[in-house]
Write an enzyme that holds these catalytic residues in place. Structure first.
Site, short mmCIF file in Angstrom:
data_model
loop_
_atom_site.label_atom_id
_atom_site.label_comp_id
_atom_site.label_asym_id
_atom_site.label_seq_id
_atom_site.Cartn_x
_atom_site.Cartn_y
_atom_site.Cartn_z
N ALA A 152 32.04 5.51 2.36
CA ALA A 152 32.24 5.83 0.94
C ALA A 152 33.31 4.93 0.33
O ALA A 152 34.09 4.29 1.04
CB ALA A 152 32.62 7.30 0.77
N GLU A 210 20.91 -1.62 0.67
CA GLU A 210 20.61 -0.22 0.41
C GLU A 210 19.29 -0.14 -0.36
O GLU A 210 19.28 -0.16 -1.60
CB GLU A 210 21.74 0.45 -0.38
CG GLU A 210 23.04 0.59 0.41
CD GLU A 210 24.06 1.47 -0.30
OE1 GLU A 210 23.78 1.95 -1.42
OE2 GLU A 210 25.14 1.67 0.28
#
Length: 291
Positions: A152, A210
């Protein structure tokens, strides 16, 4: 009874006098047309309305084209104001049910995403899942603390903090192999979305591939980025270099211009009265005019 006989030359003079004395009459329609033309010739040319906009620091951190990465974090005030639960958008609620109750997004982006899902369904693709959307700074801080920097980003550095990004998966297989992933990679631009972190741009974005992360930037920007194979970092640099770009998407002509801070923008109305202004979160704003 005495008859009067006029000489021929006198008859000619009288006839000529009568012709001169009788006004030349036009049909009513012709007279009206002449009046309209006369009035048009008397009208003053239309006055162009010019709207002057001073570009300031606050505008840099507002809009759909903000760059959010390891170098340029967004501010709390950059968060979109129209954040809604995806389940509140009727068609998405029907398709995903309660699984999207806890997932929210900018309403503008959500409506476009709904149309994209409808188009995918018509193409036979129905195995989508939505795994993440908007996260506020508090939630981002908690995630960063629990998962660490390998998973994160700190508050403000994640695109999810804007309210313009979704993590979309497939219920059948990994997104990079799924038909859903391939369809979105090819078609998302039509609805204003981009694949934010492609496999061949990791050195530019600083984020690993991603295939599930899609970001809303809106048209015509998504179309230009798709056409020129640009990620958002490259697109912002491209606009700064070109200063002015014109493109057509569908039947709409778009005029895109970059303006640095402290610049003054003049918008002529009504010729190009429809416009949008977005900061780039770096050093200026991007103005999109269309007609």
């Amino acid at each position: 009874m005495k008859k009067w006989i006029l000489p021929a030359f006198l008859i000619t003079i009288i006839a000529a006098t009568l012709v001169i004395s009788i006004p030349f009459l036009q049909p009513e329609e012709t007279q009206n047309e002449s009046l309209i033309v006369s009035n048009m010739m008397k009208r003053e040319p239309p006055v162009k309305k010019i709207k002057t906009i001073d570009i300031n620091e606050n505008q840099i951190s507002q809009g759909d084209l903000l760059l959010a990465n390891n170098t340029y974090p967004i501010k709390q005030t950059s968060i979109k104001e129209d954040i809604v639960a995806l389940s509140s958008i009727e068609e998405l609620g029907k398709q995903f049910g309660t699984s999207v109750d806890s997932i929210s997004l900018s309403k503008e982006a959500g409506l476009e995403f709904s149309m994209m899902m409808d188009a995918a369904k018509k193409d036979g693709l129905v195995h989508f899942s939505v795994n993440s959307g908007f996260r506020d700074f508090e939630e981002q801080a908690k995630l960063y603390k629990e998962m660490g920097s390998s998973y994160a980003l700190p508050p403000g550095y994640s695109e999810h903090n804007l309210g313009l990004s979704l993590d979309v998966g497939s219920t059948m297989m990994k997104m990079e192999n799924a038909p859903e992933g391939k369809w979105m990679a090819e078609n998302a631009w039509k609805y204003g979305f981009i694949l934010r972190y492609p496999e061949d741009k990791t050195d530019i974005t600083g984020i690993e591939y991603e295939p599930w992360h899609f970001r809303y930037v809106g048209l015509p920007h998504s179309a230009l980025m798709k056409e020129k194979d640009l990620v958002l970092e490259e697109y912002i640099d491209y606009l700064k270099k070109e200063k002015n770009v014109m493109t057509t998407v569908g039947e709409i002509d778009y005029y895109i211009s970059y303006h640095p801070v402290s610049d003054t923008l003049e918008i002529v109305e009504p010729i190009l009265s429809q416009y949008e202004i977005s900061g780039n979160n770096v050093d200026g704003v991007i103005v999109t005019r269309y007609r």
